[in-house]
Design an enzyme around this catalytic site. Structure first.
Site, mmCIF file in Angstrom:
data_model
loop_
_atom_site.group_PDB
_atom_site.id
_atom_site.type_symbol
_atom_site.label_atom_id
_atom_site.label_comp_id
_atom_site.label_asym_id
_atom_site.label_seq_id
_atom_site.Cartn_x
_atom_site.Cartn_y
_atom_site.Cartn_z
ATOM 1 N N GLU A 1 -3.363 7.455 -4.325
ATOM 2 C CA GLU A 1 -3.136 6.158 -3.701
ATOM 3 C C GLU A 1 -2.836 5.086 -4.739
ATOM 4 O OE1 GLU A 1 -5.915 4.793 -0.337
ATOM 5 O OE2 GLU A 1 -6.574 3.624 -2.052
ATOM 6 N N TYR B 1 0.850 -1.196 0.000
ATOM 7 C CA TYR B 1 0.000 0.000 0.000
ATOM 8 C C TYR B 1 0.879 1.237 0.000
ATOM 9 C CZ TYR B 1 -3.078 3.744 1.279
ATOM 10 O OH TYR B 1 -3.758 4.929 1.259
#
Ligand code: GDP
Ligand code: MN
Length: 385
Positions: A194, A106
Protein backbone atom coordinates in the site's frame (compact mmCIF):
# COMPACT_ATOMS: atom_id res chain seq x y z
CA UNK A 1 4.12 -10.26 9.01
CA UNK A 2 4.48 -6.50 8.89
CA UNK A 3 7.53 -4.36 8.22
CA UNK A 4 8.34 -0.71 8.81
CA UNK A 5 7.77 2.08 6.32
CA UNK A 6 11.48 2.61 5.62
CA UNK A 7 11.92 -1.10 4.91
CA UNK A 8 8.93 -1.19 2.57
CA UNK A 9 10.28 1.88 0.78
CA UNK A 10 13.67 0.21 0.38
CA UNK A 11 12.03 -2.81 -1.24
CA UNK A 12 9.84 -0.68 -3.48
CA UNK A 13 12.82 1.42 -4.55
CA UNK A 14 14.42 -1.75 -5.92
CA UNK A 15 11.33 -2.13 -8.09
CA UNK A 16 11.69 1.36 -9.51
CA UNK A 17 9.12 3.06 -7.27
CA UNK A 18 9.95 6.72 -6.65
CA UNK A 19 10.37 7.60 -2.96
CA UNK A 20 11.91 10.64 -1.22
CA UNK A 21 15.59 10.48 -0.25
CA UNK A 22 15.96 9.52 3.41
CA UNK A 23 17.49 7.34 6.10
CA UNK A 24 16.56 5.88 9.45
CA UNK A 25 17.99 7.02 12.82
CA UNK A 26 17.92 5.69 16.37
CA UNK A 27 19.17 8.79 18.17
CA UNK A 28 18.57 12.56 17.79
CA UNK A 29 22.27 12.98 16.86
CA UNK A 30 22.00 10.47 14.04
CA UNK A 31 18.81 12.18 12.89
CA UNK A 32 20.55 15.57 12.71
CA UNK A 33 23.50 14.03 10.83
CA UNK A 34 21.15 12.50 8.25
CA UNK A 35 19.41 15.83 7.84
CA UNK A 36 22.77 17.55 7.24
CA UNK A 37 23.74 14.90 4.72
CA UNK A 38 20.41 15.30 2.90
CA UNK A 39 21.03 19.06 2.72
CA UNK A 40 24.53 18.50 1.33
CA UNK A 41 23.09 16.20 -1.29
CA UNK A 42 20.67 18.93 -2.32
CA UNK A 43 17.46 17.83 -0.55
CA UNK A 44 15.68 21.05 0.31
CA UNK A 45 14.04 21.89 3.64
CA UNK A 46 11.76 21.20 5.38
CA UNK A 47 12.72 17.66 6.30
CA UNK A 48 10.19 15.28 7.77
CA UNK A 49 10.75 13.14 10.88
CA UNK A 50 8.63 10.00 10.84
CA UNK A 51 8.21 7.53 13.71
CA UNK A 52 8.71 3.93 12.57
CA UNK A 53 6.04 1.81 14.23
CA UNK A 54 3.93 -0.98 12.81
CA UNK A 55 0.58 0.58 13.74
CA UNK A 56 -1.20 2.98 11.40
CA UNK A 57 -2.32 6.54 11.98
CA UNK A 58 1.05 7.88 13.09
CA UNK A 59 0.30 11.28 11.62
CA UNK A 60 -2.74 11.85 13.83
CA UNK A 61 -0.90 10.47 16.87
CA UNK A 62 1.82 13.12 16.55
CA UNK A 63 4.43 10.72 15.22
CA UNK A 64 5.18 12.70 12.03
CA UNK A 65 6.62 16.21 12.18
CA UNK A 66 8.28 18.66 9.82
CA UNK A 67 11.55 20.40 10.73
CA UNK A 68 13.29 23.38 9.13
CA UNK A 69 16.93 22.70 9.99
CA UNK A 70 19.17 19.83 11.12
CA UNK A 71 19.00 21.30 14.64
CA UNK A 72 15.24 21.22 14.56
CA UNK A 73 15.36 17.65 13.20
CA UNK A 74 17.47 16.73 16.25
CA UNK A 75 14.99 18.34 18.60
CA UNK A 76 11.89 16.84 16.92
CA UNK A 77 13.53 13.38 16.70
CA UNK A 78 14.28 13.66 20.43
CA UNK A 79 10.60 14.17 21.10
CA UNK A 80 9.38 11.39 18.78
CA UNK A 81 11.91 8.72 19.79
CA UNK A 82 10.56 6.88 22.83
CA UNK A 83 7.04 8.12 22.19
CA UNK A 84 4.23 5.63 22.85
CA UNK A 85 2.06 5.29 19.74
CA UNK A 86 -0.93 3.03 20.40
CA UNK A 87 1.15 0.87 22.74
CA UNK A 88 4.24 0.74 20.52
CA UNK A 89 7.38 2.57 21.67
CA UNK A 90 9.18 4.43 18.88
CA UNK A 91 12.73 3.11 18.51
CA UNK A 92 13.57 4.55 15.09
CA UNK A 93 12.70 7.61 13.05
CA UNK A 94 12.90 8.05 9.30
CA UNK A 95 14.38 11.36 8.17
CA UNK A 96 13.29 12.37 4.68
CA UNK A 97 13.18 15.31 2.39
CA UNK A 98 9.75 16.91 2.87
CA UNK A 99 7.29 16.77 0.02
CA UNK A 100 5.37 19.68 -1.43
CA UNK A 101 1.96 18.01 -1.22
CA UNK A 102 -0.74 19.12 -3.59
CA UNK A 103 -2.90 16.02 -3.60
CA UNK A 104 -2.91 12.74 -1.65
CA UNK A 105 -3.93 9.53 -3.38
CA UNK A 106 -4.55 6.04 -2.06
CA UNK A 107 -3.02 3.13 -3.95
CA UNK A 108 -3.05 -0.41 -2.63
CA UNK A 109 -3.00 -4.05 -3.67
CA UNK A 110 -4.57 -6.85 -1.67
CA UNK A 111 -5.01 -10.52 -2.33
CA UNK A 112 -8.76 -10.94 -2.77
CA UNK A 113 -9.58 -14.42 -1.60
CA UNK A 114 -13.06 -14.53 -3.11
CA UNK A 115 -11.83 -13.47 -6.56
CA UNK A 116 -8.62 -15.48 -6.10
CA UNK A 117 -6.68 -12.61 -7.63
CA UNK A 118 -4.70 -9.57 -6.61
CA UNK A 119 -6.99 -6.56 -6.60
CA UNK A 120 -5.70 -3.01 -6.98
CA UNK A 121 -7.58 -0.32 -5.09
CA UNK A 122 -7.16 3.32 -6.00
CA UNK A 123 -8.79 6.46 -4.71
CA UNK A 124 -8.29 10.18 -5.08
CA UNK A 125 -9.38 10.39 -1.43
CA UNK A 126 -5.96 9.40 -0.10
CA UNK A 127 -4.10 10.21 3.09
CA UNK A 128 -6.94 9.05 5.30
CA UNK A 129 -7.76 5.46 6.21
CA UNK A 130 -9.16 3.63 3.22
CA UNK A 131 -11.54 1.67 5.47
CA UNK A 132 -13.23 5.00 6.25
CA UNK A 133 -13.54 5.87 2.55
CA UNK A 134 -14.90 2.39 1.82
CA UNK A 135 -17.54 2.81 4.53
CA UNK A 136 -18.63 6.39 3.76
CA UNK A 137 -18.08 6.85 0.01
CA UNK A 138 -17.35 3.50 -1.65
CA UNK A 139 -17.87 5.02 -5.10
CA UNK A 140 -14.62 6.91 -4.59
CA UNK A 141 -12.61 3.68 -4.78
CA UNK A 142 -11.76 1.91 -8.02
CA UNK A 143 -11.17 -1.85 -7.79
CA UNK A 144 -9.17 -3.49 -10.56
CA UNK A 145 -8.61 -7.25 -10.46
CA UNK A 146 -5.45 -8.51 -12.10
CA UNK A 147 -5.38 -11.85 -13.86
CA UNK A 148 -2.22 -13.35 -12.33
CA UNK A 149 -1.24 -15.31 -15.44
CA UNK A 150 -1.46 -12.23 -17.64
CA UNK A 151 -0.15 -9.69 -15.17
CA UNK A 152 -0.91 -6.01 -14.89
CA UNK A 153 -1.84 -4.65 -18.33
CA UNK A 154 -1.10 -1.17 -19.63
CA UNK A 155 -4.78 -0.44 -20.21
CA UNK A 156 -5.43 -1.15 -16.53
CA UNK A 157 -2.71 1.31 -15.49
CA UNK A 158 -4.32 3.92 -17.75
CA UNK A 159 -7.76 3.19 -16.30
CA UNK A 160 -6.43 3.68 -12.76
CA UNK A 161 -4.50 6.84 -13.69
CA UNK A 162 -7.62 8.34 -15.23
CA UNK A 163 -9.78 7.50 -12.21
CA UNK A 164 -7.45 9.18 -9.74
CA UNK A 165 -6.71 12.03 -12.18
CA UNK A 166 -2.96 11.69 -12.49
CA UNK A 167 -1.72 14.76 -14.36
CA UNK A 168 0.01 14.22 -17.73
CA UNK A 169 3.30 15.34 -16.20
CA UNK A 170 3.20 12.43 -13.75
CA UNK A 171 1.84 9.73 -16.07
CA UNK A 172 5.17 8.04 -16.70
CA UNK A 173 6.22 8.03 -13.05
CA UNK A 174 2.79 6.75 -12.07
CA UNK A 175 3.02 3.85 -14.55
CA UNK A 176 6.44 2.92 -13.14
CA UNK A 177 5.14 3.11 -9.55
CA UNK A 178 2.07 1.01 -10.38
CA UNK A 179 4.16 -1.64 -12.19
CA UNK A 180 6.79 -1.68 -9.42
CA UNK A 181 4.20 -1.96 -6.66
CA UNK A 182 2.50 -4.87 -8.45
CA UNK A 183 5.77 -6.68 -9.10
CA UNK A 184 6.93 -6.19 -5.49
CA UNK A 185 3.54 -7.46 -4.29
CA UNK A 186 3.63 -10.68 -6.30
CA UNK A 187 7.34 -11.48 -6.03
CA UNK A 188 7.44 -11.00 -2.24
CA UNK A 189 4.19 -12.90 -1.51
CA UNK A 190 2.48 -9.88 0.02
CA UNK A 191 -0.98 -9.97 1.48
CA UNK A 192 -1.02 -6.17 1.20
CA UNK A 193 1.15 -3.55 -0.47
CA UNK A 194 0.00 0.00 0.00
CA UNK A 195 1.08 3.53 -0.79
CA UNK A 196 -0.98 5.98 1.26
CA UNK A 197 -0.52 8.68 0.39
CA UNK A 198 0.86 8.66 -3.09
CA UNK A 199 1.49 12.36 -3.52
CA UNK A 200 1.05 14.68 -6.49
CA UNK A 201 3.52 17.47 -5.80
CA UNK A 202 3.13 21.16 -6.55
CA UNK A 203 5.05 20.75 -9.79
CA UNK A 204 2.97 17.79 -10.97
CA UNK A 205 5.33 14.95 -10.07
CA UNK A 206 4.18 11.70 -8.43
CA UNK A 207 5.99 10.33 -5.36
CA UNK A 208 5.46 7.76 -2.58
CA UNK A 209 5.04 9.46 0.80
CA UNK A 210 4.14 6.41 2.88
CA UNK A 211 4.50 2.69 2.18
CA UNK A 212 3.22 -0.41 3.87
CA UNK A 213 3.84 -4.07 3.05
CA UNK A 214 2.34 -7.06 4.85
CA UNK A 215 3.53 -10.56 3.98
CA UNK A 216 1.77 -13.89 3.96
CA UNK A 217 3.21 -15.61 7.05
CA UNK A 218 3.09 -18.96 5.29
CA UNK A 219 5.36 -17.69 2.51
CA UNK A 220 7.88 -15.68 4.54
CA UNK A 221 10.00 -18.84 4.82
CA UNK A 222 10.96 -18.65 1.18
CA UNK A 223 12.10 -15.02 1.45
CA UNK A 224 14.96 -15.06 3.99
CA UNK A 225 15.76 -11.39 3.36
CA UNK A 226 12.20 -10.44 4.29
CA UNK A 227 12.07 -12.85 7.25
CA UNK A 228 15.15 -11.06 8.65
CA UNK A 229 13.14 -7.81 8.82
CA UNK A 230 10.79 -9.12 11.50
CA UNK A 231 10.69 -6.60 14.34
CA UNK A 232 10.31 -8.59 17.56
CA UNK A 233 10.03 -5.46 19.65
CA UNK A 234 6.86 -4.42 17.85
CA UNK A 235 5.16 -7.77 18.27
CA UNK A 236 2.73 -8.28 21.14
CA UNK A 237 4.97 -9.73 23.91
CA UNK A 238 2.51 -12.53 24.68
CA UNK A 239 2.20 -13.48 21.01
CA UNK A 240 6.00 -13.51 20.73
CA UNK A 241 6.30 -15.78 23.77
CA UNK A 242 3.66 -18.07 22.27
CA UNK A 243 5.51 -18.23 18.96
CA UNK A 244 8.70 -19.21 20.81
CA UNK A 245 6.75 -21.98 22.61
CA UNK A 246 5.22 -23.15 19.31
CA UNK A 247 1.72 -22.46 20.63
CA UNK A 248 -0.89 -21.19 18.19
CA UNK A 249 -2.03 -18.15 20.15
CA UNK A 250 -3.85 -14.97 19.24
CA UNK A 251 -4.48 -12.39 21.93
CA UNK A 252 -7.99 -10.95 22.18
CA UNK A 253 -9.61 -8.44 24.52
CA UNK A 254 -11.86 -10.52 26.79
CA UNK A 255 -11.60 -12.02 30.29
CA UNK A 256 -11.96 -15.77 29.67
CA UNK A 257 -8.69 -17.50 28.84
CA UNK A 258 -9.35 -20.45 26.55
CA UNK A 259 -7.03 -23.46 26.42
CA UNK A 260 -8.09 -25.92 23.76
CA UNK A 261 -6.63 -28.77 21.74
CA UNK A 262 -7.28 -28.38 18.03
CA UNK A 263 -7.77 -25.23 15.98
CA UNK A 264 -11.35 -26.00 14.99
CA UNK A 265 -12.37 -26.70 18.57
CA UNK A 266 -10.57 -23.51 19.66
CA UNK A 267 -12.66 -21.50 17.19
CA UNK A 268 -15.81 -23.28 18.40
CA UNK A 269 -14.85 -22.51 22.00
CA UNK A 270 -14.59 -18.79 21.33
CA UNK A 271 -18.00 -18.90 19.63
CA UNK A 272 -19.70 -20.70 22.49
CA UNK A 273 -18.15 -18.39 25.11
CA UNK A 274 -19.58 -15.47 23.13
CA UNK A 275 -22.90 -17.28 22.77
CA UNK A 276 -23.27 -17.34 26.54
CA UNK A 277 -22.42 -13.66 26.80
CA UNK A 278 -18.72 -13.89 27.68
CA UNK A 279 -15.65 -12.52 25.99
CA UNK A 280 -12.71 -14.80 25.12
CA UNK A 281 -9.28 -13.46 26.07
CA UNK A 282 -7.52 -15.42 23.38
CA UNK A 283 -7.45 -18.10 20.76
CA UNK A 284 -5.15 -20.91 21.82
CA UNK A 285 -4.57 -24.30 20.26
CA UNK A 286 -2.12 -26.29 22.35
CA UNK A 287 -2.01 -29.05 19.75
CA UNK A 288 -2.59 -32.75 20.14
CA UNK A 289 -0.07 -33.59 22.86
CA UNK A 290 -1.10 -31.44 25.82
CA UNK A 291 1.83 -32.54 27.99
CA UNK A 292 2.22 -31.13 31.49
CA UNK A 293 4.94 -28.59 30.60
CA UNK A 294 2.95 -27.41 27.60
CA UNK A 295 -0.15 -26.95 29.75
CA UNK A 296 1.88 -25.10 32.39
CA UNK A 297 3.38 -22.78 29.78
CA UNK A 298 -0.05 -22.14 28.29
CA UNK A 299 -1.47 -21.33 31.73
CA UNK A 300 1.37 -18.93 32.53
CA UNK A 301 1.02 -17.25 29.17
CA UNK A 302 -2.69 -16.71 29.57
CA UNK A 303 -2.66 -15.31 33.11
CA UNK A 304 0.15 -12.96 32.12
CA UNK A 305 -2.69 -11.04 30.46
CA UNK A 306 -4.04 -8.97 33.39
CA UNK A 307 -7.57 -8.96 31.98
CA UNK A 308 -7.98 -12.72 32.37
CA UNK A 309 -10.12 -13.67 35.39
CA UNK A 310 -11.24 -17.20 34.42
CA UNK A 311 -9.76 -20.11 32.49
CA UNK A 312 -11.74 -22.49 30.37
CA UNK A 313 -10.09 -25.75 29.32
CA UNK A 314 -11.90 -27.42 26.48
CA UNK A 315 -10.23 -30.70 25.62
CA UNK A 316 -11.41 -33.39 23.32
CA UNK A 317 -9.66 -36.70 23.89
CA UNK A 318 -9.36 -38.14 20.44
CA UNK A 319 -5.74 -39.10 20.05
CA UNK A 320 -4.78 -37.68 23.44
CA UNK A 321 -6.14 -39.44 26.55
CA UNK A 322 -8.21 -37.28 28.92
CA UNK A 323 -6.60 -38.76 32.05
CA UNK A 324 -3.17 -37.70 30.76
CA UNK A 325 -4.43 -34.19 30.13
CA UNK A 326 -5.96 -34.07 33.63
CA UNK A 327 -2.63 -35.18 35.05
CA UNK A 328 -0.93 -32.46 32.99
CA UNK A 329 -3.27 -29.79 34.31
CA UNK A 330 -2.91 -30.91 37.93
CA UNK A 331 0.87 -31.03 37.81
CA UNK A 332 0.98 -27.70 35.96
CA UNK A 333 -1.04 -26.06 38.73
CA UNK A 334 1.20 -27.67 41.36
CA UNK A 335 4.16 -26.04 39.64
CA UNK A 336 2.43 -22.66 39.95
CA UNK A 337 2.07 -22.42 43.77
CA UNK A 338 0.28 -19.05 44.06
CA UNK A 339 -2.29 -19.95 41.45
CA UNK A 340 -5.68 -18.32 42.14
CA UNK A 341 -7.51 -17.98 38.82
CA UNK A 342 -10.61 -20.21 38.69
CA UNK A 343 -10.45 -22.99 36.10
CA UNK A 344 -13.37 -24.67 34.39
CA UNK A 345 -12.56 -27.93 32.63
CA UNK A 346 -14.47 -29.85 30.06
CA UNK A 347 -12.78 -33.12 29.16
CA UNK A 348 -14.53 -35.36 26.72
CA UNK A 349 -13.47 -38.51 24.90
CA UNK A 350 -11.05 -41.30 25.67
CA UNK A 351 -10.82 -42.06 29.43
CA UNK A 352 -12.98 -39.09 30.41
CA UNK A 353 -14.42 -40.92 33.43
CA UNK A 354 -10.94 -41.54 34.80
CA UNK A 355 -10.09 -37.90 34.23
CA UNK A 356 -13.19 -36.67 36.04
CA UNK A 357 -12.35 -38.98 38.94
CA UNK A 358 -8.90 -37.36 39.18
CA UNK A 359 -10.34 -33.85 39.28
CA UNK A 360 -12.75 -34.63 42.13
CA UNK A 361 -11.72 -32.99 45.39
CA UNK A 362 -9.66 -30.31 43.62
CA UNK A 363 -10.59 -26.66 43.15
CA UNK A 364 -11.06 -27.25 39.45
CA UNK A 365 -14.63 -26.96 38.24
CA UNK A 366 -15.50 -29.75 35.89
CA UNK A 367 -18.16 -29.65 33.22
CA UNK A 368 -19.70 -32.56 31.35
CA UNK A 369 -20.31 -30.75 28.07
CA UNK A 370 -18.84 -27.87 26.12
CA UNK A 371 -21.92 -25.69 26.66
CA UNK A 372 -22.03 -26.42 30.39
CA UNK A 373 -18.34 -25.50 30.60
CA UNK A 374 -18.78 -22.28 28.64
CA UNK A 375 -21.81 -21.29 30.70
CA UNK A 376 -19.95 -21.87 33.97
CA UNK A 377 -16.88 -20.00 32.78
CA UNK A 378 -19.00 -17.00 31.75
CA UNK A 379 -20.84 -16.97 35.12
CA UNK A 380 -17.61 -17.09 37.09
CA UNK A 381 -15.98 -14.47 34.91
CA UNK A 382 -18.94 -12.11 35.34
CA UNK A 383 -18.91 -12.55 39.09
CA UNK A 384 -15.18 -11.82 39.20
CA UNK A 385 -15.50 -8.67 37.06
P1 GDP B 1 0.42 7.46 8.69
O1 GDP B 1 -0.36 8.52 9.41
O2 GDP B 1 1.00 6.46 9.65
O3 GDP B 1 -0.35 6.80 7.59
O4 GDP B 1 1.70 8.19 8.01
P2 GDP B 1 1.88 8.93 6.59
O5 GDP B 1 3.26 8.74 6.15
O6 GDP B 1 0.80 8.54 5.65
O7 GDP B 1 1.76 10.48 6.95
C1 GDP B 1 0.58 11.08 7.39
C2 GDP B 1 0.42 12.42 6.75
O8 GDP B 1 1.52 13.30 7.02
C3 GDP B 1 0.36 12.38 5.25
O9 GDP B 1 -0.89 11.98 4.76
C4 GDP B 1 0.67 13.83 4.90
O10 GDP B 1 -0.51 14.58 4.84
C5 GDP B 1 1.47 14.37 6.08
N1 GDP B 1 2.75 14.94 5.59
C6 GDP B 1 2.99 16.25 5.55
N2 GDP B 1 4.17 16.52 5.00
C7 GDP B 1 4.73 15.39 4.66
C8 GDP B 1 5.96 15.05 4.03
O11 GDP B 1 6.81 15.85 3.65
N3 GDP B 1 6.18 13.75 3.85
C9 GDP B 1 5.28 12.82 4.26
N4 GDP B 1 5.56 11.54 4.06
N5 GDP B 1 4.11 13.11 4.82
C10 GDP B 1 3.83 14.38 5.04
MN1 MN C 1 -0.20 6.64 5.57
Amino acid sequence: MKIHEYQAKAILRKYGVKTPAGEVAQTPEEAAAISKRLLDEGASLPHVVKSQVLVGGRGKAGGIKLANSPDEVREVAGRILGMDIKGEIVGEVLIEQGIDIQREIYLGIILDRSRKKPVIMASAAGGVEIEQVAADTPEKILFVAVEPWIGLADFQIREIAAFIEIPKSGAKDFAAIMRGLYKAFTESDCSLAEINPLVITGDGAVITADAKMNFDDNAVGRHPAIAALRDDAAEDPLERKARELHLNYVKLDGQIGCIVNGAGLAMGTMDIVKHFGGEPANFLDIGGGAKAEQVAEALKLIVADPKVNTIFFNIFGGIVRCDLVAEGILSAIKSLPDWNTPIVIRLSGTNEEAAREMLKGTDLISAATMSEGARKAVEISKRAA
